[in-house]
Design an enzyme around this catalytic site. Structure first.
Site, PDB file in Angstrom:
ATOM      1  N   ASP A 285      -0.426  -7.813   5.832  1.00  0.00           N
ATOM      2  CA  ASP A 285      -1.558  -6.898   5.658  1.00  0.00           C
ATOM      3  C   ASP A 285      -2.641  -7.685   4.921  1.00  0.00           C
ATOM      4  OD1 ASP A 285      -3.420  -5.033   4.698  1.00  0.00           O
ATOM      5  OD2 ASP A 285      -1.926  -3.451   4.472  1.00  0.00           O
TER       6      ASP A 285
ATOM      7  N   TYR B  14       0.844  -1.203   0.000  1.00  0.00           N
ATOM      8  CA  TYR B  14       0.000   0.000   0.000  1.00  0.00           C
ATOM      9  C   TYR B  14       0.884   1.259   0.000  1.00  0.00           C
ATOM     10  CZ  TYR B  14      -3.367   3.426   1.651  1.00  0.00           C
ATOM     11  OH  TYR B  14      -4.145   4.541   1.796  1.00  0.00           O
TER      12      TYR B  14
ATOM     13  N   LYS C  28     -11.614  -0.366   5.078  1.00  0.00           N
ATOM     14  CA  LYS C  28     -12.017  -0.968   3.806  1.00  0.00           C
ATOM     15  C   LYS C  28     -13.108  -2.023   4.035  1.00  0.00           C
ATOM     16  CE  LYS C  28      -8.726   1.690   2.370  1.00  0.00           C
ATOM     17  NZ  LYS C  28      -7.360   1.216   2.200  1.00  0.00           N
TER      18      LYS C  28
HETATM   19  C1  LIG Z   1      -6.179   1.627   2.756  1.00  0.00           C
HETATM   20  C2  LIG Z   1      -5.126   0.659   3.053  1.00  0.00           C
HETATM   21  C3  LIG Z   1      -4.221   0.855   4.115  1.00  0.00           C
HETATM   22  C4  LIG Z   1      -4.249   2.110   4.968  1.00  0.00           C
HETATM   23  O1  LIG Z   1      -5.419   2.215   5.698  1.00  0.00           O
HETATM   24  P1  LIG Z   1      -6.038   3.612   6.215  1.00  0.00           P
HETATM   25  O2  LIG Z   1      -7.189   3.162   7.055  1.00  0.00           O
HETATM   26  O3  LIG Z   1      -6.426   4.395   5.001  1.00  0.00           O
HETATM   27  O4  LIG Z   1      -4.970   4.297   6.992  1.00  0.00           O
HETATM   28  C5  LIG Z   1      -3.283  -0.118   4.362  1.00  0.00           C
HETATM   29  N1  LIG Z   1      -3.207  -1.241   3.622  1.00  0.00           N
HETATM   30  C6  LIG Z   1      -4.039  -1.470   2.593  1.00  0.00           C
HETATM   31  C7  LIG Z   1      -3.906  -2.717   1.799  1.00  0.00           C
HETATM   32  C8  LIG Z   1      -5.027  -0.533   2.267  1.00  0.00           C
HETATM   33  O5  LIG Z   1      -5.843  -0.762   1.228  1.00  0.00           O
END
Ligand SMILES: *Cc1c(COP(=O)(O)O)cnc(C)c1O
Length: 394
Positions: free
Chosen positions: A185, A113, A210
């Site tokens: 992640d 990301y 998300k």
């Molecule tokens: C959006 C996202 C993040 C960061 O998250 P936020 O809540 O926007 O800080 C980290 N990893 C992935 C894969 C993401 O899609």
């Protein structure tokens, strides 16, 4: 029927963690907007402060509503312990700054990301932490870098925006042979499709913003793993202050009740749409791990229960101009820098995740100018296909 059998993921999404915090026979978890808490006497206060009695002290540290959100994710990821933060980046930065010290080395991949990539390229090096970013799917190269020694292996799978797949089991094994902490992640997969801890990872984290929340109305981050590591990350986060707000925790919690339902629909729609686009004359390459043509399909089939709600595709006419013409014709898609919501969301990496790169840098990462990320919502699949068909014919 065996009543001790662990409930399935849909049941867990609804019920996990909810019982503890109910108030006066309410069936729903309350939003506790209280910064501090009162005690019977100083002895009780001291017991809570010393952790000898359960309870809360101050809102930057813990909160009853936040606790319930954390517990639901912990159970879905099958972890020993959990903590949260105000955003996905809040938990990612807290974790990396907790585990890494000057002189340490971290191995990761090029396709993480964008915000995570900034931590790796802009911030960690300032603290004399060495960062090695490997080509995302080159497992041999990643193993070779792990073998040279590193404190942390940081993975993301599927990745953004070309949904590349990394073999968690294989790399976790290599890492554990070298005493390396493995972080995954899991934002794109969600615990419905993939449980990295069961594949050998030490820590699994999410941008709850998300798919977990799923309604694009609250930010949050969460991490699960063994208690000793989570305690350290919690301690850093309580001090740096990136605390999840109780109202956000409530919204995420409410969103998560339908997590399994949503992911099931999004898995199904994304696969159908990927197949449809693959056969469309105006479309170039389609990236979706559910397609047998995808590089990571075999690994995905081994480690995922579903292939997720995000796909990306290139237009045959490979220019940002073509994307500019195409996107406004979509009736059922927000053009926005987000993903994982109930509404379909569309966006070119050229304006969203990779806006800070030049066209040449994007090309080097395999991101062509006409690449479009499509995060499938929970609309009926047939309507989304009709919508794409209409926009492509313009
Ligand atoms: C959006 C996202 C993040 C960061 O998250 P936020 O809540 O926007 O800080 C980290 N990893 C992935 C894969 C993401 O899609």
């Amino acid at each position: 029927m065996n009543s001790k059998k662990k409930p399935q993921l849909g049941t867990q999404s609804v019920w996990a963690g909810e019982e503890a915090s109910l108030l006066q026979n309410a069936t729903q978890v309350p939003i506790v907007n209280s910064v501090s808490y009162g005690y019977k006497d100083l002895d009780e206060w001291l017991d809570v402060a010393l952790g000898e009695k359960p309870g809360h002290i101050y809102g930057r540290n813990t909160n009853p509503t936040v606790d319930v959100f954390e517990e639901k994710v912990r159970q879905l990821e099958g972890a020993e312990a959990v903590t949260s933060a105000s955003t996905g980046m809040g938990i990612i930065s807290s974790t990396l700054f907790t585990l890494l010290s000057p002189g340490d080395r971290v191995v990761s991949v090029k396709d993480t990301y964008g915000g995570t990539n900034k931590i790796f390229t802009e911030f960690l090096p300032r603290f004399n932490i060495d960062v090695m970013l490997c080509n995302t799917t080159d497992h041999n190269a990643i193993e070779a870098e792990i073998a040279k020694g590193c404190k942390v292996l940081y993975l993301e799978t599927p990745t953004n925006p070309t949904v590349k797949i990394v073999d968690i089991k294989r790399l976790a094994k290599a890492a554990h042979d070298s005493n390396t902490i493995v972080i995954v992640d899991n934002t794109f997969a969600t615990p419905i499709n993939q449980n990295p801890l069961s594949l050998g990872a030490d820590l699994v984290l999410h941008s709850a913003t998300k798919f977990l929340g799923g309604h694009a109305d609250a930010l949050g981050g969460v991490i699960c793993g063994p208690k000793d590591l989570i305690d350290q990350i919690y301690h850093f986060r309580e001090i740096n202050g990136a605390t999840l707000h109780p109202t956000a925790a409530y919204l995420l919690l409410r969103g998560m009740k339908t997590l399994e339902l949503r992911i099931r629909q999004q898995n199904k729609s994304a696969l159908t749409i990927a197949q449809y686009l693959s056969n469309h004359p105006s479309i170039g390459h389609v990236y979706y791990p559910g397609l047998p043509s995808h590089d990571g399909h075999d690994i995905a089939q081994k480690q995922m229960r579903g292939f997720g709600g995000v796909l990306s595709f290139e237009l045959k006419e490979n220019s940002l101009e073509a994307v500019k013409k195409f996107i406004p014709h979509l009736r059922y898609a927000h053009a926005a820098a987000n993903l994982g919501a109930v509404e379909t969301i569309v966006g070119p990496p050229a304006t969203t995740s990779h806006v800070e790169c030049t066209a040449e840098e994007r090309a080097a990462m395999g991101i062509s100018e006409s690449l479009i990320r499509y995060s499938v919502g929970i609309e009926n699949t047939e309507d989304l296909i009709r919508d794409l068909d209409h926009a492509l014919s313009q």
